[in-house]
Design an enzyme around this catalytic site. Sequence first.
Site, PDB file in Angstrom:
ATOM      1  N   ARG A  82       0.815  -1.216   0.000  1.00  0.00           N
ATOM      2  CA  ARG A  82       0.000   0.000   0.000  1.00  0.00           C
ATOM      3  C   ARG A  82       0.852   1.271   0.000  1.00  0.00           C
ATOM      4  O   ARG A  82       0.367   2.368  -0.272  1.00  0.00           O
ATOM      5  CB  ARG A  82      -0.991  -0.034   1.171  1.00  0.00           C
ATOM      6  CG  ARG A  82      -2.132   0.921   1.004  1.00  0.00           C
ATOM      7  CD  ARG A  82      -3.394   0.628   1.811  1.00  0.00           C
ATOM      8  NE  ARG A  82      -3.292  -0.268   2.918  1.00  0.00           N
ATOM      9  CZ  ARG A  82      -2.799   0.049   4.124  1.00  0.00           C
ATOM     10  NH1 ARG A  82      -2.352   1.268   4.372  1.00  0.00           N
ATOM     11  NH2 ARG A  82      -2.765  -0.866   5.079  1.00  0.00           N
ATOM     12  N   TYR A 136     -17.650  14.953 -15.668  1.00  0.00           N
ATOM     13  CA  TYR A 136     -18.073  13.559 -15.675  1.00  0.00           C
ATOM     14  C   TYR A 136     -19.132  13.374 -14.572  1.00  0.00           C
ATOM     15  O   TYR A 136     -18.993  13.933 -13.482  1.00  0.00           O
ATOM     16  CB  TYR A 136     -16.850  12.665 -15.437  1.00  0.00           C
ATOM     17  CG  TYR A 136     -17.207  11.241 -15.137  1.00  0.00           C
ATOM     18  CD1 TYR A 136     -17.843  10.455 -16.088  1.00  0.00           C
ATOM     19  CD2 TYR A 136     -16.925  10.679 -13.900  1.00  0.00           C
ATOM     20  CE1 TYR A 136     -18.189   9.144 -15.804  1.00  0.00           C
ATOM     21  CE2 TYR A 136     -17.257   9.366 -13.612  1.00  0.00           C
ATOM     22  CZ  TYR A 136     -17.895   8.607 -14.571  1.00  0.00           C
ATOM     23  OH  TYR A 136     -18.238   7.317 -14.288  1.00  0.00           O
ATOM     24  N   ASP A 201      -9.131  17.906 -15.612  1.00  0.00           N
ATOM     25  CA  ASP A 201      -9.340  16.503 -15.984  1.00  0.00           C
ATOM     26  C   ASP A 201      -9.009  16.392 -17.467  1.00  0.00           C
ATOM     27  O   ASP A 201      -9.710  16.955 -18.313  1.00  0.00           O
ATOM     28  CB  ASP A 201     -10.787  16.090 -15.687  1.00  0.00           C
ATOM     29  CG  ASP A 201     -11.036  14.611 -15.920  1.00  0.00           C
ATOM     30  OD1 ASP A 201     -10.439  14.053 -16.861  1.00  0.00           O
ATOM     31  OD2 ASP A 201     -11.843  14.023 -15.173  1.00  0.00           O
ATOM     32  N   LYS A 226      -9.681   4.935 -19.505  1.00  0.00           N
ATOM     33  CA  LYS A 226     -10.112   5.333 -20.832  1.00  0.00           C
ATOM     34  C   LYS A 226      -8.935   5.230 -21.820  1.00  0.00           C
ATOM     35  O   LYS A 226      -8.503   4.136 -22.113  1.00  0.00           O
ATOM     36  CB  LYS A 226     -10.723   6.736 -20.773  1.00  0.00           C
ATOM     37  CG  LYS A 226     -11.673   6.950 -19.565  1.00  0.00           C
ATOM     38  CD  LYS A 226     -12.933   6.117 -19.615  1.00  0.00           C
ATOM     39  CE  LYS A 226     -13.739   6.122 -18.331  1.00  0.00           C
ATOM     40  NZ  LYS A 226     -14.142   7.434 -17.819  1.00  0.00           N
TER      41      LYS A 226
HETATM   42  C1  LIG Z   1     -14.611   7.965 -16.516  1.00  0.00           C
HETATM   43  C2  LIG Z   1     -14.212   9.315 -16.086  1.00  0.00           C
HETATM   44  C3  LIG Z   1     -13.841   9.579 -14.762  1.00  0.00           C
HETATM   45  C4  LIG Z   1     -13.910   8.529 -13.682  1.00  0.00           C
HETATM   46  O1  LIG Z   1     -12.932   7.549 -13.884  1.00  0.00           O
HETATM   47  P1  LIG Z   1     -13.089   6.022 -13.380  1.00  0.00           P
HETATM   48  O2  LIG Z   1     -11.804   5.411 -13.839  1.00  0.00           O
HETATM   49  O3  LIG Z   1     -14.306   5.460 -14.044  1.00  0.00           O
HETATM   50  O4  LIG Z   1     -13.225   6.063 -11.909  1.00  0.00           O
HETATM   51  C5  LIG Z   1     -13.405  10.861 -14.452  1.00  0.00           C
HETATM   52  N1  LIG Z   1     -13.364  11.823 -15.384  1.00  0.00           N
HETATM   53  C6  LIG Z   1     -13.729  11.611 -16.665  1.00  0.00           C
HETATM   54  C7  LIG Z   1     -13.668  12.728 -17.654  1.00  0.00           C
HETATM   55  C8  LIG Z   1     -14.172  10.357 -17.063  1.00  0.00           C
HETATM   56  O5  LIG Z   1     -14.551  10.155 -18.328  1.00  0.00           O
END
Ligand SMILES: *Cc1c(COP(=O)(O)O)cnc(C)c1O
Length: 395
Positions: A82, A136, A201, A226
């Site tokens: 961890r 998101y 983001d 993603k």
């Molecule tokens: C999917 C997404 C998230 C969240 O990410 P996870 O890996 O699903 O927890 C945050 N920001 C954006 C822009 C996303 O598309």
Amino acid sequence: MDTDIDDHTARRASAPGPAAVRALATEAVHAGRDDLAALGLHAPPIDLSTTYPSYDSRGEAARIDAFAADGTEPPGTPVYGRLGNPTVARFETAIARLEGTESAVAFASGMAALSAVLLVRSSAGLRHVVAVRPLYGCSDHLLSAGLLGSEVTWTDPAGIADALRPDTGLVMVESPANPTLAEVDLRAVAHDCGSVPLLADNTFATPVLQRPAESGARLVLHSATKYLGGHGDVLGGVVACDEEFARRLRQVRFATGGVLHPLAGYLLLRGLATLPVRVRAASATAAELARRLAEDPRVARVHYPRLGGAMVAFEVRGDPHEVIAGVRLITPAVSLGSVDTLIQHPASISHRIVDADDRRSCGVGDRLLRLSVGLEDVDDLWGDLDGALGAGRGA
Ligand SMILES: *Cc1c(COP(=O)(O)O)cnc(C)c1O
């Protein structure tokens, strides 16, 4: 002859090491792997250890004290899984190189990464967040519901400076935003934030199209699930930032446990190698699909970022649910950034958790569809979309 040898030696002496400036395409396949040849390895090793043996418990105590004091990563082996993991650290090194930041800290998911950022700020007494919609859906929900004790003020980019308070710990934006692909002028926003850290983001743009740290964002967040992973088979999140903030994030990660699994770290590092090629190829197809959609009478409006990218959003005149039900090649599924093309209805899925009025007022209408373009042939994709739009024409 002598000259040739000298030239050759000079080139070798100045061969770019990890500290040299290398092009993004080069970093994508080499960052986080610079030591492998010296280790006699080609593929990065996967370290699945949860604990690390040591006969020196005084030394371990000192390492734990150092980590507790300022979040400095223990040198040598990590003590416990961890605290850190060598395979995950390779992915972190690579992301920092790609985003042009000092450090990066990886988490179990994008939401775990955002949670850690919020906890770092609220533990410093800075609970107030200023944020720009849309975000998101789950990021919006985490802030709106105050699940981690934060309080949010929603504003448009022009209102950020006025929304700041003495207890503001974070300004948060997405650009291009999920799901409308609205773009924010990151440099202008970073300026308006003053000394408050700006979190951008960068999940949709990836460092291939945009490096927010260069525009003044102190924190660059990714849902690594993603594009970074890119194959729809690994969940992860990462924050690229300066080492000072990274130390705080590692302390929170240690205390709250949202660590990235080493196998996920391996897969994410593997995904990075093809990131520039994937993003460029999918973006070219997305731009062409956006063009064809914009000319189609069944489509009321198309959203495609000036920056480019592999995401397209569009509003249909007919029933969006029938379009989702009508695709055959394209996968009807939430998430994005995979090698195959995905389509989803944000008002039903990715942004369902956002209050319906808030959702609509930031442009996430009931007829909006979000397409994540993959690596298939553009005409095959268009054929599928064309058929599915026919299915949705009625309403
Ligand atoms: C999917 C997404 C998230 C969240 O990410 P996870 O890996 O699903 O927890 C945050 N920001 C954006 C822009 C996303 O598309």
